[in-house]
Design a protein around this motif. Structure first.
Motif, PDB file in Angstrom:
ATOM      1  N   LEU A 240       0.836  -1.207   0.000  1.00  0.00           N
ATOM      2  CA  LEU A 240       0.000   0.000   0.000  1.00  0.00           C
ATOM      3  C   LEU A 240       0.866   1.251   0.000  1.00  0.00           C
ATOM      4  CD1 LEU A 240      -3.053   0.596   0.060  1.00  0.00           C
ATOM      5  CD2 LEU A 240      -2.825   0.989   2.505  1.00  0.00           C
ATOM      6  N   ASN A 241       1.898   1.293   0.854  1.00  0.00           N
ATOM      7  CA  ASN A 241       2.805   2.438   0.866  1.00  0.00           C
ATOM      8  C   ASN A 241       3.576   2.552  -0.437  1.00  0.00           C
ATOM      9  OD1 ASN A 241       2.133   3.293   3.442  1.00  0.00           O
ATOM     10  ND2 ASN A 241       3.662   2.008   4.436  1.00  0.00           N
ATOM     11  N   THR A 242       3.956   1.419  -1.010  1.00  0.00           N
ATOM     12  CA  THR A 242       4.654   1.443  -2.300  1.00  0.00           C
ATOM     13  C   THR A 242       3.776   2.061  -3.371  1.00  0.00           C
ATOM     14  OG1 THR A 242       5.821  -0.584  -1.653  1.00  0.00           O
ATOM     15  CG2 THR A 242       5.889   0.039  -3.973  1.00  0.00           C
ATOM     16  N   SER A 243       2.496   1.705  -3.380  1.00  0.00           N
ATOM     17  CA  SER A 243       1.563   2.301  -4.342  1.00  0.00           C
ATOM     18  C   SER A 243       1.442   3.805  -4.125  1.00  0.00           C
ATOM     19  CB  SER A 243       0.194   1.640  -4.197  1.00  0.00           C
ATOM     20  OG  SER A 243      -0.759   2.265  -5.023  1.00  0.00           O
ATOM     21  N   ARG A 244       1.410   4.213  -2.867  1.00  0.00           N
ATOM     22  CA  ARG A 244       1.316   5.641  -2.560  1.00  0.00           C
ATOM     23  C   ARG A 244       2.552   6.398  -3.066  1.00  0.00           C
ATOM     24  NH1 ARG A 244       0.541   4.984   2.408  1.00  0.00           N
ATOM     25  NH2 ARG A 244      -1.712   5.003   2.397  1.00  0.00           N
ATOM     26  N   HIS A 245       3.726   5.788  -2.930  1.00  0.00           N
ATOM     27  CA  HIS A 245       4.963   6.433  -3.408  1.00  0.00           C
ATOM     28  C   HIS A 245       4.969   6.530  -4.932  1.00  0.00           C
ATOM     29  CE1 HIS A 245       6.048   6.126   0.665  1.00  0.00           C
ATOM     30  NE2 HIS A 245       6.582   4.931   0.656  1.00  0.00           N
ATOM     31  N   TYR A 246       4.495   5.493  -5.600  1.00  0.00           N
ATOM     32  CA  TYR A 246       4.440   5.542  -7.067  1.00  0.00           C
ATOM     33  C   TYR A 246       3.459   6.619  -7.542  1.00  0.00           C
ATOM     34  CZ  TYR A 246       7.366   1.582  -8.461  1.00  0.00           C
ATOM     35  OH  TYR A 246       8.427   0.772  -8.730  1.00  0.00           O
ATOM     36  N   GLN A 247       2.361   6.782  -6.816  1.00  0.00           N
ATOM     37  CA  GLN A 247       1.414   7.841  -7.184  1.00  0.00           C
ATOM     38  C   GLN A 247       2.041   9.217  -7.048  1.00  0.00           C
ATOM     39  OE1 GLN A 247      -2.735   7.441  -5.652  1.00  0.00           O
ATOM     40  NE2 GLN A 247      -2.063   5.454  -4.896  1.00  0.00           N
ATOM     41  N   ALA A 248       2.900   9.383  -6.036  1.00  0.00           N
ATOM     42  CA  ALA A 248       3.547  10.681  -5.818  1.00  0.00           C
ATOM     43  C   ALA A 248       4.488  11.040  -6.964  1.00  0.00           C
ATOM     44  CB  ALA A 248       4.309  10.669  -4.495  1.00  0.00           C
ATOM     45  N   ILE A 249       5.229  10.055  -7.491  1.00  0.00           N
ATOM     46  CA  ILE A 249       6.172  10.373  -8.564  1.00  0.00           C
ATOM     47  C   ILE A 249       5.514  10.255  -9.944  1.00  0.00           C
ATOM     48  CG2 ILE A 249       8.183   9.697  -7.236  1.00  0.00           C
ATOM     49  CD1 ILE A 249       8.244   7.070  -8.640  1.00  0.00           C
ATOM     50  N   ALA A 250       4.269   9.776  -9.999  1.00  0.00           N
ATOM     51  CA  ALA A 250       3.555   9.739 -11.275  1.00  0.00           C
ATOM     52  C   ALA A 250       2.961  11.098 -11.627  1.00  0.00           C
ATOM     53  CB  ALA A 250       2.443   8.689 -11.223  1.00  0.00           C
ATOM     54  N   GLN A 301       8.960  11.073 -21.538  1.00  0.00           N
ATOM     55  CA  GLN A 301       8.612  11.425 -20.162  1.00  0.00           C
ATOM     56  C   GLN A 301       7.167  11.032 -19.845  1.00  0.00           C
ATOM     57  OE1 GLN A 301       9.616  15.613 -20.371  1.00  0.00           O
ATOM     58  NE2 GLN A 301      11.479  15.301 -19.173  1.00  0.00           N
ATOM     59  N   LYS A 302       6.272  11.227 -20.814  1.00  0.00           N
ATOM     60  CA  LYS A 302       4.874  10.833 -20.602  1.00  0.00           C
ATOM     61  C   LYS A 302       4.762   9.326 -20.410  1.00  0.00           C
ATOM     62  CE  LYS A 302       2.748  14.660 -23.149  1.00  0.00           C
ATOM     63  NZ  LYS A 302       1.954  15.042 -24.342  1.00  0.00           N
ATOM     64  N   LYS A 303       5.528   8.562 -21.206  1.00  0.00           N
ATOM     65  CA  LYS A 303       5.505   7.109 -21.075  1.00  0.00           C
ATOM     66  C   LYS A 303       6.034   6.678 -19.710  1.00  0.00           C
ATOM     67  CE  LYS A 303       6.922   2.853 -23.410  1.00  0.00           C
ATOM     68  NZ  LYS A 303       7.300   2.189 -22.153  1.00  0.00           N
ATOM     69  N   GLU A 304       7.077   7.368 -19.236  1.00  0.00           N
ATOM     70  CA  GLU A 304       7.642   7.031 -17.928  1.00  0.00           C
ATOM     71  C   GLU A 304       6.635   7.283 -16.814  1.00  0.00           C
ATOM     72  OE1 GLU A 304      11.495   8.185 -15.114  1.00  0.00           O
ATOM     73  OE2 GLU A 304      11.185   9.165 -17.052  1.00  0.00           O
ATOM     74  N   LEU A 305       5.919   8.411 -16.886  1.00  0.00           N
ATOM     75  CA  LEU A 305       4.899   8.715 -15.871  1.00  0.00           C
ATOM     76  C   LEU A 305       3.752   7.705 -15.927  1.00  0.00           C
ATOM     77  CD1 LEU A 305       4.691  12.628 -16.047  1.00  0.00           C
ATOM     78  CD2 LEU A 305       5.875  11.219 -14.365  1.00  0.00           C
ATOM     79  N   THR A 306       3.397   7.271 -17.140  1.00  0.00           N
ATOM     80  CA  THR A 306       2.341   6.263 -17.275  1.00  0.00           C
ATOM     81  C   THR A 306       2.771   4.937 -16.653  1.00  0.00           C
ATOM     82  OG1 THR A 306       1.610   7.333 -19.326  1.00  0.00           O
ATOM     83  CG2 THR A 306       0.827   5.093 -18.909  1.00  0.00           C
ATOM     84  N   ASP A 307       4.040   4.589 -16.850  1.00  0.00           N
ATOM     85  CA  ASP A 307       4.563   3.352 -16.245  1.00  0.00           C
ATOM     86  C   ASP A 307       4.521   3.427 -14.715  1.00  0.00           C
ATOM     87  OD1 ASP A 307       5.038   2.380 -18.758  1.00  0.00           O
ATOM     88  OD2 ASP A 307       7.166   2.915 -18.788  1.00  0.00           O
ATOM     89  N   LYS A 308       4.819   4.602 -14.162  1.00  0.00           N
ATOM     90  CA  LYS A 308       4.750   4.768 -12.705  1.00  0.00           C
ATOM     91  C   LYS A 308       3.315   4.611 -12.209  1.00  0.00           C
ATOM     92  CE  LYS A 308       9.147   5.827 -12.426  1.00  0.00           C
ATOM     93  NZ  LYS A 308      10.101   4.837 -11.890  1.00  0.00           N
ATOM     94  N   LEU A 309       2.374   5.154 -12.987  1.00  0.00           N
ATOM     95  CA  LEU A 309       0.958   5.027 -12.609  1.00  0.00           C
ATOM     96  C   LEU A 309       0.510   3.567 -12.670  1.00  0.00           C
ATOM     97  CD1 LEU A 309      -1.611   6.544 -11.813  1.00  0.00           C
ATOM     98  CD2 LEU A 309      -2.121   6.798 -14.248  1.00  0.00           C
ATOM     99  N   VAL A 310       0.988   2.845 -13.652  1.00  0.00           N
ATOM    100  CA  VAL A 310       0.675   1.408 -13.761  1.00  0.00           C
ATOM    101  C   VAL A 310       1.204   0.660 -12.542  1.00  0.00           C
ATOM    102  CG1 VAL A 310       1.275  -0.690 -15.043  1.00  0.00           C
ATOM    103  CG2 VAL A 310       0.484   1.341 -16.272  1.00  0.00           C
ATOM    104  N   CYS A 311       2.433   0.991 -12.124  1.00  0.00           N
ATOM    105  CA  CYS A 311       3.002   0.362 -10.925  1.00  0.00           C
ATOM    106  C   CYS A 311       2.160   0.682  -9.696  1.00  0.00           C
ATOM    107  CB  CYS A 311       4.438   0.832 -10.713  1.00  0.00           C
ATOM    108  SG  CYS A 311       5.596   0.247 -11.967  1.00  0.00           S
ATOM    109  N   ALA A 312       1.656   1.928  -9.622  1.00  0.00           N
ATOM    110  CA  ALA A 312       0.794   2.303  -8.491  1.00  0.00           C
ATOM    111  C   ALA A 312      -0.473   1.455  -8.473  1.00  0.00           C
ATOM    112  CB  ALA A 312       0.448   3.792  -8.572  1.00  0.00           C
ATOM    113  N   VAL A 313      -1.056   1.218  -9.655  1.00  0.00           N
ATOM    114  CA  VAL A 313      -2.280   0.394  -9.748  1.00  0.00           C
ATOM    115  C   VAL A 313      -1.991  -1.039  -9.317  1.00  0.00           C
ATOM    116  CG1 VAL A 313      -3.962  -0.589 -11.351  1.00  0.00           C
ATOM    117  CG2 VAL A 313      -3.329   1.822 -11.525  1.00  0.00           C
TER     118      VAL A 313
END
Length: 497
Positions: A240-250, A301-313
């Motif tokens: 859960l915390n890992t998902s929260r961190h990924y959302q922050a950098i997404a 950069q957009k693709k990288e942010l999308t990948d971070k959002l996927v990790c958050a999900v």
């Protein structure tokens, strides 16, 4: 006030101005040591005599110039041992002026990169760290020297030694250090603790950084570094915390906020019309809180942010079910950027729906897509754990849905719905019951599972009060019947007599 010196919070009067003497003797001593290397000690002795005069005369400016000149003479002569010796000697002298010591230490810090070899460099750093220990007025220089020493130890492969050296610094207490530099040093402490797998210390150090610091768009690089370190820390312990961190950098970086324009209204008008001023202040505060415009990003950069959002999900789905995890899934599902990755949006929808998820169908629809992610690679320990957790989350989701629609159910029927053997069904039921996710009882001889809803504290109290009222009513009725029988018996005895 020019003749007064503020030293360590005390006002010290400068008794004599030695500027003319310094202007004459400092160039003379440096020239003497430069032309004749054998006259090195003679030049130093001349400077030491002048240092004593300026120190006892409380001439801070001149004393600083003399201390710096002594260090420069040692540097010109290439006598590093003498430099270490005189630095230690001058700092310990009686009534030494703090500002003069600061100037000398700052000068010596510039010599660290000029040392001829590694051994000399380490010796100079050790000397400077020993003389600055416990002195608040040179805490910044000591912190920077410690960072250099830690880098050297890490380059030599001594990660534990580098981490131990950095952990000595209590950077958060340094009042004179810039906030950005503080955060950089704390992040370095976190990184070294992670390298030596000291996760407890890393967690403690991470709490020294306020997340509000990263709201400033200028600190975006430090924000990324901090959350990447936190992901490494929590990825195996808290999904859960890992998902929260990924959302922050997404979140995309934002432009710097322009300086607020001062209001031209006078104080008298504010006093005269309080209601209008309150409305204006509310409008201004709303304008200040307005979100800063996002910076235009490249496709990479957009693709990288999308990948971070996927990790958050993914990590949100892998987290055990509770109210916080449910709220986070609902929050993620509203993110418009998930429209670029419809498969992961569908995965969120499935876990949020009140329907059973068939594992074979899920694997056929999303197995290949999930396998592309790093966290589902079979060749790593973390990947195997994530695959196992995903299977557990699917089964637990199905059990929660069954508990919503059934009050009682045969164990064989449940094993058919979950596509699991009966003993595995019991294991998952026990696990969810222990975590207080569902309320369940199992009649093993009959093979029947009873699901009950969780009652609130007020409902339990109401039921208890109702039961007590019924009990007291029965007691009262029984007493009444006993009294009635006693009365009837006494009347019958009187009639017989």
């Amino acid at each position: 006030m020019d003749t007064y010196l503020f030293d360590g919070g005390r006002i010290t009067k400068m008794e004599v101005d030695y500027e003319p003497a310094c202007n004459e003797k400092i160039p003379m001593a440096m020239e003497l040591a430069k032309k004749n290397p054998d006259a090195f000690h003679e030049a130093i002795e001349m400077m030491l005599q002048l240092e004593k005069q300026t120190r006892l005369g409380a001439d801070m400016v001149s004393c600083s110039r003399v201390l710096v000149a002594i260090c420069q003479i040692c540097l010109q002569a290439g006598n590093w041992n003498a430099l270490n010796e005189y630095v230690s000697l001058l700092v310990r002298r009686r009534s030494q002026l703090k500002q003069a010591v600061v100037k000398m230490i700052q000068e010596c810090c510039t010599y660290v990169d000029k040392t001829p070899d590694k051994e000399t460099k380490l010796k100079l750093i050790d000397t400077l760290r020993s003389v600055t220990e416990g002195k608040i007025y040179v805490e910044i220089e000591r912190a920077r020297l410690t960072k250099i020493l830690a880098d050297i130890k890490e380059a030599d492969g001594d990660v534990a030694g580098a981490a131990a050296v950095m952990e000595e610094l209590q950077v958060e207490t340094y009042g004179s250090m810039d906030k950005r530099e503080k955060v950089e040093l704390i992040l370095e402490q976190m990184r070294l603790c992670l390298l030596k797998e000291d996760y407890v210390s890393t967690q403690i150090i991470a709490k020294k950084i306020s997340i509000k610091f990263f709201d400033d768009p200028a600190q975006h690089d430090l924000k990324l570094k901090f959350y990447n370190l936190m992901i490494q820390l929590n990825r195996d312990t808290s999904f859960l915390n890992t998902s929260r961190h990924y959302q922050a950098i997404a979140e995309p970086p934002r432009k710097k906020k322009p300086a607020a324009v001062e209001s031209s209204t006078s104080d008298e008008k504010k006093k005269g019309d309080d209601k209008k001023t309150k409305e204006e202040d509310d409008k201004k505060s709303e304008a200040d809180v307005a979100v800063e415009p996002e910076i235009e990003l490249t496709d990479a950069q957009k693709k990288e942010l999308t990948d971070k959002l996927v990790c958050a999900v993914i990590y949100c789905v892998l987290a055990p079910f509770d109210n916080e995890q449910s709220d986070m899934m609902a929050h993620l599902s509203k993110n418009k950027k998930l429209e670029d990755v419809p498969a992961y949006k569908e995965i969120l929808r499935l876990f949020m729906s009140k329907e059973l998820i068939n594992f074979d169908t899920f694997n056929a629809d999303f197995g290949m897509i999930l396998a592309e992610n790093e966290m589902f690679k079979d060749n790593s320990k973390h990947g195997k754990k994530c695959i196992t957790e995903l299977k557990d989350r699917l089964i637990e989701h199905n059990i929660r849905i069954i508990a919503m629609y059934y009050s009682r159910l045969h164990l064989t029927r449940m094993s058919e719905l979950l596509n699991l053997p009966t003993n595995r069904c019991e294991e998952y039921l026990s696990k969810l019951a222990n975590s207080d996710t569902i309320r369940v009882k199992i009649d093993r001889p009959a093979g029947i599972i009873y699901f009950t809803t969780k009652k609130s504290a007020s409902d339990i109290l109401n039921n208890w009060a109702t039961d007590v009222n019924q009990l007291m009513s029965l007691v009262n009725k029984t007493c009444h019947l006993i009294n009635k029988e006693e009365c009837v018996y006494s009347v019958m005895c009187a009639v017989e007599d």
